[in-house]
Design a protein around this motif. Structure first.
Motif, PDB file in Angstrom:
ATOM      1  N   ASP A  31      67.574  87.963  57.248  1.00  0.00           N
ATOM      2  CA  ASP A  31      66.755  88.516  56.163  1.00  0.00           C
ATOM      3  C   ASP A  31      65.276  88.202  56.363  1.00  0.00           C
ATOM      4  O   ASP A  31      64.424  89.075  56.198  1.00  0.00           O
ATOM      5  CB  ASP A  31      67.221  87.986  54.809  1.00  0.00           C
ATOM      6  CG  ASP A  31      68.577  88.537  54.409  1.00  0.00           C
ATOM      7  OD1 ASP A  31      68.931  89.634  54.886  1.00  0.00           O
ATOM      8  OD2 ASP A  31      69.281  87.870  53.634  1.00  0.00           O
ATOM      9  N   ARG A  32      64.975  86.986  56.717  1.00  0.00           N
ATOM     10  CA  ARG A  32      63.587  86.592  56.945  1.00  0.00           C
ATOM     11  C   ARG A  32      63.013  87.309  58.174  1.00  0.00           C
ATOM     12  O   ARG A  32      61.854  87.713  58.182  1.00  0.00           O
ATOM     13  CB  ARG A  32      63.525  85.075  57.142  1.00  0.00           C
ATOM     14  CG  ARG A  32      62.160  84.544  57.211  1.00  0.00           C
ATOM     15  CD  ARG A  32      61.585  84.468  55.830  1.00  0.00           C
ATOM     16  NE  ARG A  32      60.363  83.669  55.916  1.00  0.00           N
ATOM     17  CZ  ARG A  32      59.381  83.803  55.085  1.00  0.00           C
ATOM     18  NH1 ARG A  32      59.465  84.652  54.099  1.00  0.00           N
ATOM     19  NH2 ARG A  32      58.313  83.070  55.216  1.00  0.00           N
ATOM     20  N   GLN A  35      62.071  90.935  57.350  1.00  0.00           N
ATOM     21  CA  GLN A  35      60.885  91.037  56.495  1.00  0.00           C
ATOM     22  C   GLN A  35      59.586  90.815  57.270  1.00  0.00           C
ATOM     23  O   GLN A  35      58.507  91.020  56.735  1.00  0.00           O
ATOM     24  CB  GLN A  35      60.967  90.009  55.367  1.00  0.00           C
ATOM     25  CG  GLN A  35      62.074  90.278  54.395  1.00  0.00           C
ATOM     26  CD  GLN A  35      62.257  89.131  53.422  1.00  0.00           C
ATOM     27  OE1 GLN A  35      61.497  88.161  53.418  1.00  0.00           O
ATOM     28  NE2 GLN A  35      63.273  89.230  52.595  1.00  0.00           N
ATOM     29  N   SER A  50      56.240  86.023  60.116  1.00  0.00           N
ATOM     30  CA  SER A  50      57.158  86.222  59.000  1.00  0.00           C
ATOM     31  C   SER A  50      56.508  86.992  57.858  1.00  0.00           C
ATOM     32  O   SER A  50      57.174  87.369  56.911  1.00  0.00           O
ATOM     33  CB  SER A  50      57.684  84.874  58.497  1.00  0.00           C
ATOM     34  OG  SER A  50      56.617  84.064  58.069  1.00  0.00           O
ATOM     35  N   CYS A  52      53.704  90.280  56.666  1.00  0.00           N
ATOM     36  CA  CYS A  52      53.186  91.558  57.144  1.00  0.00           C
ATOM     37  C   CYS A  52      51.821  91.317  57.773  1.00  0.00           C
ATOM     38  O   CYS A  52      50.961  90.676  57.184  1.00  0.00           O
ATOM     39  CB  CYS A  52      53.057  92.550  55.997  1.00  0.00           C
ATOM     40  SG  CYS A  52      54.642  93.113  55.395  1.00  0.00           S
ATOM     41  N   ALA A  65      61.106  95.969  59.098  1.00  0.00           N
ATOM     42  CA  ALA A  65      61.887  96.650  58.060  1.00  0.00           C
ATOM     43  C   ALA A  65      61.929  98.159  58.291  1.00  0.00           C
ATOM     44  O   ALA A  65      62.829  98.835  57.794  1.00  0.00           O
ATOM     45  CB  ALA A  65      61.300  96.346  56.686  1.00  0.00           C
TER      46      ALA A  65
END
Length: 121
Positions: A31-32, A35, A50, A52, A65
């Motif tokens: 999940d991390r 992202q 980690s 944007c 993503a």
């Protein structure tokens, strides 16, 4: 001695990206990872963040993503979080990253597919 290491082929970029993907997935989780953002710097070195990250002056940034391969990775992690099952998706994620790097970076496109052979004297 402290010169930046430049990637000399697309294959080297892919191998390094695979190392980073593998490490991040198993250190931080899927999940991390999804992202985050992968960035290709002016020396064609892949970096994970980690958060944007906007592309820099000389680089390219890919939001993970937005990759279809990462959606498949997330679905696989939900079904079976076994490390061997997740590693099967690493190659697809790396292929997606390389596809995006090629589409967005003239420096990456200028790299040869394989490293140049050196002849020992």
């Amino acid at each position: 001695m402290f010169a930046a290491r430049t990637m000399h082929s697309r294959r080297q970029v892919g191998e390094r990206a695979a190392q980073v993907v593998d490490r991040v997935i198993f250190d931080m989780g899927v999940d991390r990872f999804v992202q985050g953002t992968f960035r290709l710097d002016r020396h064609c070195r892949p970096h994970f963040s980690s958060a944007c990250v906007a592309p820099g002056r000389d680089g390219v940034a890919v939001a993970l993503a937005h990759l279809a391969e990462c959606a498949a990775l997330t679905a696989a992690a939900g079904r079976d979080p076994d490390p061997r099952a997740l590693r099967a998706h690493t190659d697809a994620v790396v292929a997606g990253l390389l596809r995006e790097f090629e589409a967005r970076s003239p420096r990456f496109r200028a790299l040869p597919a394989l490293p140049a052979l050196t002849i020992a004297e």
